[in-house]
Design an enzyme around this catalytic site. Structure first.
Site, PDB file in Angstrom:
ATOM      1  N   TYR A  34     -29.442 -33.865 -15.120  1.00  9.85           N
ATOM      2  CA  TYR A  34     -30.284 -34.294 -14.005  1.00  9.85           C
ATOM      3  C   TYR A  34     -30.747 -33.138 -13.113  1.00  9.85           C
ATOM      4  O   TYR A  34     -31.365 -33.372 -12.070  1.00  9.85           O
ATOM      5  CB  TYR A  34     -29.523 -35.309 -13.143  1.00  9.85           C
ATOM      6  CG  TYR A  34     -29.177 -36.597 -13.874  1.00  9.85           C
ATOM      7  CD1 TYR A  34     -30.090 -37.650 -13.929  1.00  9.85           C
ATOM      8  CD2 TYR A  34     -27.953 -36.761 -14.520  1.00  9.85           C
ATOM      9  CE1 TYR A  34     -29.791 -38.827 -14.600  1.00  9.85           C
ATOM     10  CE2 TYR A  34     -27.637 -37.940 -15.194  1.00  9.85           C
ATOM     11  CZ  TYR A  34     -28.560 -38.963 -15.232  1.00  9.85           C
ATOM     12  OH  TYR A  34     -28.268 -40.131 -15.901  1.00  9.85           O
ATOM     13  N   ASP A  94     -15.331 -34.423 -15.260  1.00 13.48           N
ATOM     14  CA  ASP A  94     -16.153 -35.639 -15.269  1.00 13.48           C
ATOM     15  C   ASP A  94     -17.078 -35.590 -14.056  1.00 13.48           C
ATOM     16  O   ASP A  94     -16.643 -35.262 -12.951  1.00 13.48           O
ATOM     17  CB  ASP A  94     -15.283 -36.901 -15.232  1.00 13.48           C
ATOM     18  CG  ASP A  94     -16.068 -38.119 -15.710  1.00 13.48           C
ATOM     19  OD1 ASP A  94     -16.893 -37.976 -16.635  1.00 13.48           O
ATOM     20  OD2 ASP A  94     -15.878 -39.209 -15.164  1.00 13.48           O
TER      21      ASP A  94
HETATM   22  P1  ITT Z   1     -18.362 -34.731 -21.392  1.00 11.75           P
HETATM   23  O1  ITT Z   1     -17.954 -36.115 -20.931  1.00 11.75           O
HETATM   24  O2  ITT Z   1     -18.030 -34.449 -22.803  1.00 11.75           O
HETATM   25  O3  ITT Z   1     -17.888 -33.662 -20.446  1.00 11.75           O
HETATM   26  P2  ITT Z   1     -21.001 -35.553 -20.572  1.00 11.75           P
HETATM   27  O4  ITT Z   1     -22.319 -34.848 -20.532  1.00 11.75           O
HETATM   28  O5  ITT Z   1     -20.976 -36.949 -21.124  1.00 11.75           O
HETATM   29  O6  ITT Z   1     -19.981 -34.628 -21.356  1.00 11.75           O
HETATM   30  P3  ITT Z   1     -20.140 -36.667 -18.067  1.00 11.75           P
HETATM   31  O7  ITT Z   1     -19.477 -37.854 -18.662  1.00 11.75           O
HETATM   32  O8  ITT Z   1     -19.473 -35.995 -16.919  1.00 11.75           O
HETATM   33  O9  ITT Z   1     -20.375 -35.511 -19.141  1.00 11.75           O
HETATM   34  O10 ITT Z   1     -21.612 -37.079 -17.763  1.00 11.75           O
HETATM   35  C1  ITT Z   1     -22.238 -36.921 -16.581  1.00 11.75           C
HETATM   36  C2  ITT Z   1     -23.709 -37.043 -16.729  1.00 11.75           C
HETATM   37  O11 ITT Z   1     -24.236 -36.324 -15.627  1.00 11.75           O
HETATM   38  C3  ITT Z   1     -24.316 -36.420 -17.979  1.00 11.75           C
HETATM   39  O12 ITT Z   1     -25.530 -37.092 -18.258  1.00 11.75           O
HETATM   40  C4  ITT Z   1     -24.579 -34.999 -17.576  1.00 11.75           C
HETATM   41  O13 ITT Z   1     -25.676 -34.439 -18.277  1.00 11.75           O
HETATM   42  C5  ITT Z   1     -24.898 -35.174 -16.103  1.00 11.75           C
HETATM   43  N1  ITT Z   1     -24.392 -34.052 -15.344  1.00 11.75           N
HETATM   44  C6  ITT Z   1     -23.102 -33.681 -15.138  1.00 11.75           C
HETATM   45  N2  ITT Z   1     -23.040 -32.565 -14.423  1.00 11.75           N
HETATM   46  C7  ITT Z   1     -24.313 -32.219 -14.169  1.00 11.75           C
HETATM   47  C8  ITT Z   1     -24.900 -31.156 -13.506  1.00 11.75           C
HETATM   48  O14 ITT Z   1     -24.169 -30.174 -12.971  1.00 11.75           O
HETATM   49  N3  ITT Z   1     -26.228 -31.106 -13.446  1.00 11.75           N
HETATM   50  C9  ITT Z   1     -26.993 -32.059 -13.995  1.00 11.75           C
HETATM   51  N4  ITT Z   1     -26.518 -33.089 -14.664  1.00 11.75           N
HETATM   52  C10 ITT Z   1     -25.176 -33.178 -14.752  1.00 11.75           C
END
Ligand code: ITT
Length: 263
Positions: free
Chosen positions: A224, A113
């Site tokens: 991002y 997460d």
């Molecule tokens: P899962 O929950 O299925 O893993 P998700 O994309 O919804 O997929 P998150 O709930 O962790 O994952 O969401 C975090 C947000 O931050 C999401 O919009 C991602 O695209 C973004 N994010 C997470 N890690 C990132 C990274 O390394 N670089 C850029 N954006 C990131």
């Protein structure tokens, strides 16, 4: 092989895994009688089905980066959309997700997460980063951040990643990050009860990287990455390996692998 020893522990694990796989192939071809090398893969296989670490995410970008560190043949994606509880921190979301994913998969799971925490926006979007990416979009978040505090340009921010590991066994788990209110709400919704939390220990690993919010640059990475600059380069301008070397996810993965190697 001496030069592998100068690499960080996580790369050493990856390198060792490759070596062990190669040695095992040779051992199978030999006529027998030789001592078998110790299997040092993250999850040594048990007969007949190899144990897999299931990296739990629906996000292909996360999987690419995790594979860059952990792919030794024992890691695979589990595309499972666990219930994301509402919480101001990532830890309880990841811990709760790991228990649900383990119950679903019945195999060792690692939930990822992550979120972007912008100083001038009081850490917004934080745990809501996924929802905000899908609604406002990355460029508008970047504009909001840059407009929020004229004295703080480009705006300071942090990426955070919490990995939550659960394999159904007991170990020295992290302090339970889910407070009684969250648990009561989850139990009321039929998602989790106290007994479940007590019998399914979860270990948490956090990685944080600080940077600046800038005009979008670069076409690599995901989410991002184009607006997050670290030491002059946006994450979208880096290769997966360059990003892993400094990123929130890379740092959390390094802690996980170091801990797992002692298990
Ligand atoms: P899962 O929950 O299925 O893993 P998700 O994309 O919804 O997929 P998150 O709930 O962790 O994952 O969401 C975090 C947000 O931050 C999401 O919009 C991602 O695209 C973004 N994010 C997470 N890690 C990132 C990274 O390394 N670089 C850029 N954006 C990131």
């Amino acid at each position: 092989m001496e030069d592998f020893r100068s690499l960080p522990v996580i790369n050493l694990l990856f390198a060792d895994a490759q070596i062990v796989v190669a040695r095992r192939s040779r051992a199978r071809r030999s006529s027998g009688g030789e001592a078998q090398p110790r299997d040092r893969r993250l999850f040594p296989p048990t007969d007949p089905t190899p144990a897999m670490l299931r990296y739990v995410t629906t996000n292909a970008g996360k999987v690419r980066e995790a594979r860059d560190y952990l792919d030794d043949g024992s890691v695979s994606q589990l595309d499972f959309d666990y219930t994301e509880i509402q919480a101001p921190e990532l830890e309880p979301i990841a811990a709760r997700g790991a228990r649900e994913a383990y119950r679903h998969a019945g195999e060792p799971v690692l939930v990822d997460d992550a979120g972007l925490f912008i100083d001038a926006l009081d850490d917004f979007p934080g745990p809501y980063s996924s929802y905000v990416e899908g609604t406002l979009g990355v460029e508008r978040v970047g504009r909001l951040a840059r407009d929020a505090d004229e004295a703080d340009r480009p705006a300071r921010a942090a990426f955070r990643c919490v990995l939550a590991y659960c394999d159904g066994d007991s170990f020295d788990a992290s302090p339970d990050p889910i407070d009684r209110g969250d648990r009561a709400a989850a139990a009321a919704a039929g998602h989790e009860d106290d007994a479940d939390a007590a019998t399914l220990p979860v270990k948490l690993f956090e990685g944080v990287v600080r940077g600046r919010i800038v005009e979008p640059r670069g076409d690599g990475g995901f989410g991002y990455d184009p607006i997050f600059e670290h030491e002059g380069t946006t994450f979208a301008e880096m290769t997966a390996a360059e990003k892993n070397a400094v990123s929130h996810r890379g740092r959390a993965l390094a802690k996980f692998a170091e801990w797992y190697a002692t298990r």
